[in-house]
Design a protein around this motif. Sequence first.
Motif, mmCIF file in Angstrom:
data_model
loop_
_atom_site.group_PDB
_atom_site.id
_atom_site.type_symbol
_atom_site.label_atom_id
_atom_site.label_comp_id
_atom_site.label_asym_id
_atom_site.label_seq_id
_atom_site.Cartn_x
_atom_site.Cartn_y
_atom_site.Cartn_z
ATOM 1 N N PHE A 266 87.506 -29.438 99.962
ATOM 2 C CA PHE A 266 86.429 -30.333 100.348
ATOM 3 C C PHE A 266 87.000 -31.716 100.692
ATOM 4 N N ASP A 267 86.418 -32.335 101.725
ATOM 5 C CA ASP A 267 86.900 -33.604 102.264
ATOM 6 C C ASP A 267 86.291 -34.772 101.491
ATOM 7 N N PRO A 268 87.115 -35.627 100.859
ATOM 8 C CA PRO A 268 86.569 -36.769 100.114
ATOM 9 C C PRO A 268 85.815 -37.761 100.996
ATOM 10 N N SER A 269 86.105 -37.782 102.307
ATOM 11 C CA SER A 269 85.439 -38.739 103.199
ATOM 12 C C SER A 269 84.202 -38.148 103.874
ATOM 13 N N ALA A 270 83.878 -36.868 103.612
ATOM 14 C CA ALA A 270 82.722 -36.227 104.254
ATOM 15 C C ALA A 270 81.430 -36.702 103.604
ATOM 16 N N LYS A 271 80.318 -36.352 104.255
ATOM 17 C CA LYS A 271 79.001 -36.664 103.710
ATOM 18 C C LYS A 271 78.444 -35.422 103.005
ATOM 19 N N TYR A 272 77.772 -35.652 101.879
ATOM 20 C CA TYR A 272 77.218 -34.576 101.080
ATOM 21 C C TYR A 272 75.726 -34.837 100.822
ATOM 22 N N ARG A 273 74.998 -33.750 100.583
ATOM 23 C CA ARG A 273 73.580 -33.882 100.243
ATOM 24 C C ARG A 273 73.184 -32.748 99.312
ATOM 25 N N LEU A 274 72.063 -32.944 98.629
ATOM 26 C CA LEU A 274 71.478 -31.902 97.796
ATOM 27 C C LEU A 274 70.443 -31.149 98.614
ATOM 28 N N SER A 275 70.551 -29.828 98.664
ATOM 29 C CA SER A 275 69.588 -29.033 99.408
ATOM 30 C C SER A 275 68.271 -28.906 98.654
ATOM 31 N N LYS A 276 68.270 -29.074 97.342
ATOM 32 C CA LYS A 276 67.059 -29.065 96.527
ATOM 33 C C LYS A 276 67.365 -29.800 95.228
ATOM 34 N N TRP A 277 66.331 -30.159 94.503
ATOM 35 C CA TRP A 277 66.518 -30.919 93.266
ATOM 36 C C TRP A 277 67.101 -30.017 92.186
ATOM 37 N N GLY B 85 69.195 -38.547 101.422
ATOM 38 C CA GLY B 85 69.803 -38.115 102.680
ATOM 39 C C GLY B 85 71.304 -37.971 102.536
ATOM 40 N N PRO B 86 71.972 -37.427 103.567
ATOM 41 C CA PRO B 86 73.418 -37.262 103.517
ATOM 42 C C PRO B 86 74.133 -38.593 103.285
ATOM 43 N N ALA B 87 75.156 -38.584 102.454
ATOM 44 C CA ALA B 87 75.892 -39.813 102.139
ATOM 45 C C ALA B 87 77.296 -39.455 101.699
ATOM 46 N N VAL C 52 78.080 -29.750 102.333
ATOM 47 C CA VAL C 52 78.703 -30.720 103.227
ATOM 48 C C VAL C 52 77.854 -30.820 104.484
ATOM 49 N N VAL C 53 77.651 -32.047 104.971
ATOM 50 C CA VAL C 53 76.878 -32.280 106.194
ATOM 51 C C VAL C 53 77.856 -32.663 107.293
ATOM 52 N N SER C 54 77.968 -31.807 108.305
ATOM 53 C CA SER C 54 78.886 -32.082 109.410
ATOM 54 C C SER C 54 78.253 -33.073 110.372
#
Length: 369
Positions: free
Chosen positions: A282-293, A313-315, A346-348
């Motif tokens: 996994f890329d430390p500089s990529a953006k991540y998000r939660l798909s559900k709580w 949102g993605p961050a 991961v959000v591309s």
Amino acid sequence: MALTLGTTGMDSATEAELHKAFQQANASHGGRWQLVPEGDADYVVVDMDSMYGPMSWLRLHAAGKQVIGLTSAARTQTDFRLERPISAAAVSLLLNQITGGSIAPAAAAPAQSVPSGMSPSPEPEDQLPEEMPAKPREDLRAPTPTAPRLPESVAAGSLAPTTIEPAAPAPVVAPPPPPAPPREKRLGDWLGANELRGKVRYQQGAGPVLLIDADARQYHGPAALKPLAGYFDGAVERESFGSIDDATFAREATSLGAPQPLSRLQWYGGLLAGQGKLLPGFDPSAKYRLSKWPQTEREFPKHFRIATAMMKGPATLEEVTGASGVPHEDVIDFVNANLATGFAEVVSEQPPEPTDTQKGGLFGRLRGK
């Protein structure tokens, strides 16, 4: 004096259904309750299964309100719980519970229920990429030297002296490196799908007993996770899981409490795996998000702030750290845990849409003249 009830954090259809059930239940209670806006209510019903329900709960809890969680899960973090599906009988039981009535609270959900916010565990691959031994490359053999080609005069039988050039020596090729040995399996690896079968018992020394039903994806064990931290250190052999028959499993499980989803242990294993560093791949500089709580554990109160920041949102990991006010290493561990259970992704970055000028190109501009 009338008791007041409000609603928030739910769609209009759910709210209408709840209001109808409340009117029927309130009639059986002599009309002691009044339905008012949430700001004027003593008790507020929040849809904890919706995206914004947990954030509404956090706001109301900070304001000192008594919060009722509307959920289909077996447990919730709110002061009271209203079980789905909504019915006048369920609302009547809730009102009795709040006012200290004699009617018993709603029965617990079936054992296979998943805790609030959790979903069935994903189906990971049998082995992580780093567990797979590298495939050995085919042996690089030196090309077989070919016989030197004779000049045409010699081949034709001519007796004229001819110098024969020797063939160039074949290059020396180093042998390929040996394949890397596979990484030893840890407890978190064994909890993945297709690794264990049937009912087994696992225990380290005098530590807590874990009764695992691999086929049902459930386990019986301590309610807290931190006492199991040492279980996720070091290699674990297949022989460490003892077989147990159904009767013994049922007898011992009674003293350990209700079954819990096996994904909860997978989540905890992912939380401890990186020790402040992102999992491999996994890329430390990529953006991540939660798909559900996700289900936030009471033992880790900071995780609620991280989840709230990621649901916006993605961050990047740095952005989540700044928005939540939680140390960077704790944010990474939380992301690792939810990557392990499929709650985080991961959000591309998508390329920008071409403008009208770019779509037209040279010929488009020429046609416009």
